[in-house]
Scaffold this active site. Structure first.
Site, mmCIF file in Angstrom:
data_model
loop_
_atom_site.group_PDB
_atom_site.id
_atom_site.type_symbol
_atom_site.label_atom_id
_atom_site.label_comp_id
_atom_site.label_asym_id
_atom_site.label_seq_id
_atom_site.Cartn_x
_atom_site.Cartn_y
_atom_site.Cartn_z
ATOM 1 N N LYS A 13 0.833 -1.213 0.000
ATOM 2 C CA LYS A 13 0.000 0.000 0.000
ATOM 3 C C LYS A 13 0.866 1.262 0.000
ATOM 4 O O LYS A 13 0.595 2.202 -0.732
ATOM 5 C CB LYS A 13 -0.942 0.020 1.221
ATOM 6 C CG LYS A 13 -1.913 -1.149 1.266
ATOM 7 C CD LYS A 13 -2.931 -0.993 2.372
ATOM 8 C CE LYS A 13 -2.361 -0.973 3.773
ATOM 9 N NZ LYS A 13 -1.702 -2.226 4.193
ATOM 10 N N ARG A 88 -9.602 0.489 9.366
ATOM 11 C CA ARG A 88 -9.179 -0.882 9.649
ATOM 12 C C ARG A 88 -10.239 -1.651 10.424
ATOM 13 O O ARG A 88 -10.028 -2.828 10.731
ATOM 14 C CB ARG A 88 -7.904 -0.845 10.488
ATOM 15 C CG ARG A 88 -6.630 -1.172 9.696
ATOM 16 C CD ARG A 88 -5.484 -0.885 10.628
ATOM 17 N NE ARG A 88 -4.299 -1.627 10.421
ATOM 18 C CZ ARG A 88 -3.190 -1.117 9.877
ATOM 19 N NH1 ARG A 88 -3.169 0.096 9.398
ATOM 20 N NH2 ARG A 88 -2.102 -1.846 9.808
ATOM 21 N N ARG A 127 11.934 -7.165 5.900
ATOM 22 C CA ARG A 127 11.999 -5.724 5.596
ATOM 23 C C ARG A 127 12.989 -5.014 6.532
ATOM 24 O O ARG A 127 13.018 -5.277 7.719
ATOM 25 C CB ARG A 127 10.588 -5.177 5.816
ATOM 26 C CG ARG A 127 10.317 -3.867 5.207
ATOM 27 C CD ARG A 127 8.839 -3.684 5.001
ATOM 28 N NE ARG A 127 8.087 -3.488 6.235
ATOM 29 C CZ ARG A 127 6.836 -3.027 6.250
ATOM 30 N NH1 ARG A 127 6.211 -2.742 5.134
ATOM 31 N NH2 ARG A 127 6.197 -2.870 7.390
ATOM 32 N N ARG A 160 11.743 -2.841 11.806
ATOM 33 C CA ARG A 160 10.664 -2.273 12.617
ATOM 34 C C ARG A 160 10.286 -3.270 13.707
ATOM 35 O O ARG A 160 10.227 -4.477 13.426
ATOM 36 C CB ARG A 160 9.436 -2.046 11.716
ATOM 37 C CG ARG A 160 9.203 -0.612 11.354
ATOM 38 C CD ARG A 160 8.160 -0.472 10.269
ATOM 39 N NE ARG A 160 6.820 -0.917 10.648
ATOM 40 C CZ ARG A 160 5.740 -0.735 9.887
ATOM 41 N NH1 ARG A 160 5.848 -0.113 8.727
ATOM 42 N NH2 ARG A 160 4.557 -1.166 10.273
ATOM 43 N N ARG A 171 -0.205 -9.515 13.564
ATOM 44 C CA ARG A 171 -0.791 -8.438 12.754
ATOM 45 C C ARG A 171 -1.702 -9.025 11.669
ATOM 46 O O ARG A 171 -2.763 -8.482 11.385
ATOM 47 C CB ARG A 171 0.310 -7.604 12.074
ATOM 48 C CG ARG A 171 1.021 -6.671 13.037
ATOM 49 C CD ARG A 171 2.320 -6.151 12.471
ATOM 50 N NE ARG A 171 2.141 -5.186 11.408
ATOM 51 C CZ ARG A 171 3.116 -4.806 10.578
ATOM 52 N NH1 ARG A 171 4.321 -5.325 10.690
ATOM 53 N NH2 ARG A 171 2.888 -3.912 9.666
HETATM 54 P P1 AMP Z 1 0.822 0.140 9.382
HETATM 55 O O1 AMP Z 1 2.101 0.846 9.122
HETATM 56 O O2 AMP Z 1 -0.353 0.703 8.606
HETATM 57 O O3 AMP Z 1 0.914 -1.364 9.252
HETATM 58 O O4 AMP Z 1 0.444 0.425 10.919
HETATM 59 C C1 AMP Z 1 1.315 0.045 11.970
HETATM 60 C C2 AMP Z 1 0.541 -0.101 13.265
HETATM 61 O O5 AMP Z 1 -0.106 1.153 13.593
HETATM 62 C C3 AMP Z 1 -0.606 -1.104 13.218
HETATM 63 O O6 AMP Z 1 -0.165 -2.422 13.450
HETATM 64 C C4 AMP Z 1 -1.498 -0.581 14.332
HETATM 65 O O7 AMP Z 1 -0.977 -0.898 15.615
HETATM 66 C C5 AMP Z 1 -1.376 0.919 14.164
HETATM 67 N N1 AMP Z 1 -2.401 1.436 13.226
HETATM 68 C C6 AMP Z 1 -2.186 2.000 11.992
HETATM 69 N N2 AMP Z 1 -3.342 2.354 11.413
HETATM 70 C C7 AMP Z 1 -4.304 1.995 12.288
HETATM 71 C C8 AMP Z 1 -5.737 2.070 12.257
HETATM 72 N N3 AMP Z 1 -6.395 2.580 11.201
HETATM 73 N N4 AMP Z 1 -6.422 1.616 13.333
HETATM 74 C C9 AMP Z 1 -5.782 1.110 14.411
HETATM 75 N N5 AMP Z 1 -4.451 0.988 14.504
HETATM 76 C C10 AMP Z 1 -3.714 1.427 13.448
#
Ligand code: AMP
Length: 220
Positions: A13, A88, A127, A160, A171
């Site tokens: 994404k 989400r 990654r 990360r 996740r």
């Molecule tokens: P991402 O980089 O989008 O995978 O987000 C990393 C982490 O941020 C996720 O595993 C969640 O803990 C938190 N996070 C990001 N976006 C959201 C969302 N829309 N709702 C809840 N938690 C989020």
């Protein structure tokens, strides 16, 4: 043009959002990036979110909706936006629709990048990122010339916290349980478009362009 990039962690994404930013001159709104900035800056919100993120769980809807609601009202979103990693959960999607209605807008397309879980585990757990310049690598698919060091600036590459294998598995399970049900929500609204996220990056870009039309970043 108001878009949502939908798909599991590691589907690409972020990569495709960057392409859309360049082509269509609309900003990317990544809740993951916003939360990571808050964690880095050690704001009260960031301190609360860190443990949840490190465990691969979702941060509360209230926190995320506060961030997104404010961002969507910014002047640079007037011509459109790309939501990446949001919504989400079903409550987040419903609240988003209310926010957009208040702004007199709607979602035009939800682009779903589909990738199988085995591939995602391999992508995410390999990654690595340079904390100095932000360049990304992958231990198998895009290794640095010198192990552990950034090709561009020599910085020491980091993984990360939430890309550790066990956290990745959590996740993905959180995604399957809480985020996947959103597909039906978008199908019912007639806005969901599927793209195979395992295709080469340039093929995915071509499909996005076919869906969205010629962008302002295209050569005449
Ligand atoms: P991402 O980089 O989008 O995978 O987000 C990393 C982490 O941020 C996720 O595993 C969640 O803990 C938190 N996070 C990001 N976006 C959201 C969302 N829309 N709702 C809840 N938690 C989020």
């Amino acid at each position: 043009m108001n878009l949502i990039l939908f798909g599991p962690p590691g589907a690409g994404k972020g990569t495709q959002a960057q392409f859309i930013v360049d082509q269509y001159r609309i900003p990317q709104i990544s809740t993951g990036d916003m939360l990571r900035s808050a964690v880095k800056a050690q704001t009260p919100l960031g301190v609360r979110a860190k443990a949840v993120m490190d465990a691969g769980e979702l941060v509360s809807d209230d926190i995320v909706l506060g961030l997104v609601g404010e961002r969507l009202s910014s002047p640079d979103c007037e011509n459109g936006f790309i939501l990446d990693g949001f919504p989400r959960t079903i409550p987040q999607a419903k609240s988003l629709m209310v926010i957009l209605e208040g702004l007199g807008r709607t979602i035009n397309h939800v682009i779903s990048l589909d990738v199988a879980n085995e591939v995602l585990v391999q992508r995410l757990s390999g990654r690595r990122t340079c904390p100095e310049c932000g360049k990304g690598f992958h231990v198998v698919f895009a290794p640095p010339k010198l192990e552990g060091l950034c090709d561009a600036c020599g910085g020491k590459l980091l993984q990360r916290d939430d890309d550790l294998r066990e956290t990745v598995l959590n996740r993905l399970s959180v995604y399957d349980q809480q985020t996947l049900p959103l597909k039906n929500y978008f199908i019912e609204r007639g806005v969901l478009r599927h793209i195979d996220g395992t295709l080469p990056i340039s093929d995915i870009q071509q499909q996005i362009r076919a869906l969205l039309g010629v962008g302002s970043g295209d050569c005449p």
